[in-house]
Scaffold this motif. Sequence first.
Motif, PDB file in Angstrom:
ATOM      1  N   GLY A 140      94.541  84.353  62.654  1.00  0.00           N
ATOM      2  CA  GLY A 140      95.803  84.715  62.034  1.00  0.00           C
ATOM      3  C   GLY A 140      96.882  83.662  62.129  1.00  0.00           C
ATOM      4  N   CYS A 141      96.516  82.455  62.521  1.00  0.00           N
ATOM      5  CA  CYS A 141      97.487  81.358  62.641  1.00  0.00           C
ATOM      6  C   CYS A 141      97.414  80.459  61.410  1.00  0.00           C
ATOM      7  CB  CYS A 141      97.208  80.530  63.894  1.00  0.00           C
ATOM      8  SG  CYS A 141      97.361  81.452  65.433  1.00  0.00           S
ATOM      9  N   PRO A 142      98.564  79.937  60.958  1.00  0.00           N
ATOM     10  CA  PRO A 142      98.534  79.008  59.823  1.00  0.00           C
ATOM     11  C   PRO A 142      97.632  77.817  60.136  1.00  0.00           C
ATOM     12  CG  PRO A 142     100.784  79.691  60.296  1.00  0.00           C
ATOM     13  CD  PRO A 142      99.942  80.190  61.441  1.00  0.00           C
ATOM     14  N   ILE A 143      96.762  77.482  59.196  1.00  0.00           N
ATOM     15  CA  ILE A 143      95.882  76.341  59.430  1.00  0.00           C
ATOM     16  C   ILE A 143      96.681  75.049  59.297  1.00  0.00           C
ATOM     17  CG2 ILE A 143      93.813  77.571  58.670  1.00  0.00           C
ATOM     18  CD1 ILE A 143      93.986  76.117  56.055  1.00  0.00           C
ATOM     19  N   ALA A 144      96.273  74.047  60.039  1.00  0.00           N
ATOM     20  CA  ALA A 144      97.044  72.798  60.112  1.00  0.00           C
ATOM     21  C   ALA A 144      96.150  71.606  59.812  1.00  0.00           C
ATOM     22  CB  ALA A 144      97.704  72.659  61.484  1.00  0.00           C
ATOM     23  N   THR A 145      95.414  71.687  58.709  1.00  0.00           N
ATOM     24  CA  THR A 145      94.554  70.559  58.342  1.00  0.00           C
ATOM     25  C   THR A 145      95.364  69.312  58.007  1.00  0.00           C
ATOM     26  OG1 THR A 145      94.494  71.500  56.100  1.00  0.00           O
ATOM     27  CG2 THR A 145      92.612  71.952  57.538  1.00  0.00           C
ATOM     28  N   TRP A 146      96.657  69.471  57.721  1.00  0.00           N
ATOM     29  CA  TRP A 146      97.494  68.311  57.412  1.00  0.00           C
ATOM     30  C   TRP A 146      97.567  67.344  58.595  1.00  0.00           C
ATOM     31  CZ3 TRP A 146     101.814  66.856  60.141  1.00  0.00           C
ATOM     32  CH2 TRP A 146     102.339  67.800  61.028  1.00  0.00           C
ATOM     33  N   GLN A 147      97.291  67.822  59.810  1.00  0.00           N
ATOM     34  CA  GLN A 147      97.364  66.969  61.001  1.00  0.00           C
ATOM     35  C   GLN A 147      96.161  66.043  61.144  1.00  0.00           C
ATOM     36  OE1 GLN A 147      97.903  69.952  64.071  1.00  0.00           O
ATOM     37  NE2 GLN A 147     100.134  69.748  64.003  1.00  0.00           N
ATOM     38  N   GLU A 148      95.128  66.252  60.323  1.00  0.00           N
ATOM     39  CA  GLU A 148      93.922  65.427  60.407  1.00  0.00           C
ATOM     40  C   GLU A 148      94.238  63.959  60.094  1.00  0.00           C
ATOM     41  OE1 GLU A 148      89.369  65.469  58.584  1.00  0.00           O
ATOM     42  OE2 GLU A 148      90.997  66.395  57.454  1.00  0.00           O
TER      43      GLU A 148
END
Length: 322
Positions: A34-42
């Motif tokens: 249920g947490c926002p995914i943070a693929t932008w940090q890759e």
Amino acid sequence: MRSGAVDESERSLLDGLTVDETRPEQPVLLDEGGCPIATWQENYPYERKVQRKEYERLKRVLQIEMLKLQRWAKDAGARVVVVCEGRDAAGKGGTIHRFTERLNPRSARIVALDKPTGREAGQWYFQRYVAHLPAPGELVFFDRSWYNRAGVEHVMNYCTTAQYELFLQQCPRFEEMLVEDGIVLVKFWFSVSRSEQRTRFAIRQVDPVRQWKLSPTDLDSLDRWDDYTVAKIEMFRATDTEHAPWTVVKSNDKRRARLEAMRSLLCRIDYRNKDFGAVGMPDPLIIGPADTLLEPGEEDTALSPTPLARHPEGPGKHPATS
């Protein structure tokens, strides 16, 4: 969701993910917890994105400088071409919109061409793009460009090997002629990581106002990441020249990418009344030469690229470019 059946490749975009229903105006994907995914940090050098308030303030300052550049171009009769390239969903169109949203549309144009007509397909490859080059006093932004041949056309087999190789030979000479004739040519490559690209595709799938952006070619590209990487490296090797170098923009954080792209363009042109303090200097962690800002694994590909497999029957049918 779009009406009709959703094929397996689209369905897999949302495997294990849900959508934050409290924000229908701007969908946010949530992971299994249920947490926002943070693929932008890759593969990204910052731990936080640029916040909206800061972004809007900096964007306004840089757009004021863009207006100064436009006035200079009109007065000086300068011709400016900005090429924006990158993988699907890398943020090219959004950045171009921020470049141009405050400019006078009479002398600033966006060029986003559809697939070639039958007549255009039989012409010299660069001919259809020459028709859109700027007149004196104009700024032209290409949302994709002649580099379609080095990317999607090559990877998806929409051109022959001979046509692709001829493009790599002719492109540096074509661009050298543009520069010799006085055109200011700036080439940006917007670089998105693999996981973040998939996230953006998934958001396009669930957001009604973005669904038009998700094309069959986009979905095909999910399984061709490595092929596009090889094509990207080959393109950089052939066309990253002294007279027309590539500038890579790490675009996992769209806001930061837009600001740095504007800053980079403004820095390289000596227009009248430039406010050097307002423009600042481009962030080398976000924007720089093509050989300094590769995505994970691309270093290995750059050292030992594997030629793309070609279909023996020749080029396939060319869809509309996205």
